[in-house]
Design a protein around this motif. Structure first.
Motif, PDB file in Angstrom:
ATOM      1  N   THR A 231       0.823  -1.214   0.000  1.00 44.04           N
ATOM      2  CA  THR A 231       0.000   0.000   0.000  1.00 44.04           C
ATOM      3  C   THR A 231       0.854   1.259   0.000  1.00 44.04           C
ATOM      4  OG1 THR A 231      -0.190   0.104   2.418  1.00 44.04           O
ATOM      5  CG2 THR A 231      -1.860  -1.191   1.242  1.00 44.04           C
ATOM      6  N   TRP A 232       2.153   1.105   0.240  1.00 43.58           N
ATOM      7  CA  TRP A 232       3.069   2.250   0.239  1.00 43.58           C
ATOM      8  C   TRP A 232       3.504   2.631  -1.174  1.00 43.58           C
ATOM      9  CZ3 TRP A 232       7.155   1.476   4.673  1.00 43.58           C
ATOM     10  CH2 TRP A 232       6.484   1.369   5.892  1.00 43.58           C
TER      11      TRP A 232
ATOM     12  N   GLY B 152       3.776   4.220  -4.525  1.00 42.64           N
ATOM     13  CA  GLY B 152       3.231   5.490  -4.979  1.00 42.64           C
ATOM     14  C   GLY B 152       3.338   6.598  -3.948  1.00 42.64           C
ATOM     15  N   MET B 153       3.658   6.234  -2.707  1.00 41.27           N
ATOM     16  CA  MET B 153       3.794   7.227  -1.637  1.00 41.27           C
ATOM     17  C   MET B 153       5.191   7.842  -1.666  1.00 41.27           C
ATOM     18  SD  MET B 153       0.920   7.106   0.262  1.00 41.27           S
ATOM     19  CE  MET B 153       1.289   7.529   1.943  1.00 41.27           C
ATOM     20  N   ASN B 154       5.315   9.043  -1.128  1.00 42.09           N
ATOM     21  CA  ASN B 154       6.621   9.653  -0.895  1.00 42.09           C
ATOM     22  C   ASN B 154       7.084   9.236   0.489  1.00 42.09           C
ATOM     23  OD1 ASN B 154       6.573  10.916  -3.345  1.00 42.09           O
ATOM     24  ND2 ASN B 154       6.086  12.931  -2.539  1.00 42.09           N
TER      25      ASN B 154
ATOM     26  N   ARG C 283      10.047   8.683  -3.974  1.00 41.54           N
ATOM     27  CA  ARG C 283       8.764   8.028  -4.214  1.00 41.54           C
ATOM     28  C   ARG C 283       8.986   6.528  -4.309  1.00 41.54           C
ATOM     29  NH1 ARG C 283       6.479   6.792  -8.791  1.00 41.54           N
ATOM     30  NH2 ARG C 283       7.806   8.204  -9.978  1.00 41.54           N
TER      31      ARG C 283
ATOM     32  N   LEU D 206       6.031   8.800   5.806  1.00 39.20           N
ATOM     33  CA  LEU D 206       5.321   8.649   4.528  1.00 39.20           C
ATOM     34  C   LEU D 206       4.368   9.813   4.346  1.00 39.20           C
ATOM     35  CD1 LEU D 206       4.226   4.909   4.758  1.00 39.20           C
ATOM     36  CD2 LEU D 206       5.912   5.834   3.171  1.00 39.20           C
ATOM     37  N   ARG D 207       4.151  10.189   3.070  1.00 36.82           N
ATOM     38  CA  ARG D 207       3.128  11.174   2.788  1.00 36.82           C
ATOM     39  C   ARG D 207       2.614  10.948   1.373  1.00 36.82           C
ATOM     40  NH1 ARG D 207       4.412  15.497  -0.331  1.00 36.82           N
ATOM     41  NH2 ARG D 207       6.612  15.859  -0.740  1.00 36.82           N
ATOM     42  N   GLU D 208       1.409  11.420   1.141  1.00 35.34           N
ATOM     43  CA  GLU D 208       0.830  11.363  -0.207  1.00 35.34           C
ATOM     44  C   GLU D 208       1.650  12.258  -1.118  1.00 35.34           C
ATOM     45  OE1 GLU D 208      -1.794   9.665  -1.439  1.00 35.34           O
ATOM     46  OE2 GLU D 208      -2.353   8.728   0.450  1.00 35.34           O
ATOM     47  N   PRO D 209       1.859  11.863  -2.372  1.00 34.92           N
ATOM     48  CA  PRO D 209       2.597  12.727  -3.284  1.00 34.92           C
ATOM     49  C   PRO D 209       1.801  14.000  -3.595  1.00 34.92           C
ATOM     50  CG  PRO D 209       1.867  10.731  -4.398  1.00 34.92           C
ATOM     51  CD  PRO D 209       1.468  10.603  -2.967  1.00 34.92           C
ATOM     52  N   GLY D 210       2.546  15.018  -3.981  1.00 33.96           N
ATOM     53  CA  GLY D 210       1.887  16.263  -4.387  1.00 33.96           C
ATOM     54  C   GLY D 210       2.147  17.414  -3.492  1.00 33.96           C
TER      55      GLY D 210
END
Length: 141
Positions: free
Chosen positions: A12-13, A15-17, A108, A137-141
């Protein structure tokens, strides 16, 4: 603890930063890093070493925790060659080194896999990082 997760959770990680203790694979683009010196220090320096371990650059940084977009340049202001670099913060008090600390590097996650029983994450720069070395961890963007 992030490092104790199973493969189904690690997937699930993707794609995450992630912020991790890892080398910088410099490809010409600026790199987001987090530095933090010692509370005992009156000065701190970001020390950059090439893949042979030789110091190639040194920059003064705040002793407090700071996130920054790092553009690797050498002492003369010229960009460092593309390649892999190790970063650390060297803290000093009145000119005497009082400690060193790891630098967190953001990347990423593009793949999660199990290699010989060790969960590994592959970053967008090609680096392989143990899940135990991921500290945020954080959502990209």
């Amino acid at each position: 603890e992030l490092g104790a997760l199973g493969m189904s959770q690690l997937s699930t990680w993707v794609g995450m930063n992630a912020n991790a203790i890892m080398p910088v694979n410099f490809n010409g683009d600026p790199v987001r890093i987090v530095t933090e010196g010692s509370d005992l220090a009156d000065k701190a320096h970001l020390v950059v070493r090439n893949d042979a371990g030789a110091e190639v650059a040194r920059y003064e940084v705040p002793t407090s925790r700071q996130q920054t977009l790092w553009q690797p340049v050498g002492p003369g202001g010229q960009p460092l060659p593309l390649g892999t670099y190790q970063l650390e913060v060297e803290s000093s008090l009145q000119g005497e080194v009082v400690g060193t600390s790891a630098v967190l590097v953001e990347g990423r996650i593009i793949e999660a896999r199990n290699e010989n029983g060790v969960p590994l994450l592959v970053m967008n720069t090609g680096q392989e990082v143990s899940s135990a070395d991921i500290v945020g961890l954080r959502e990209p963007g």
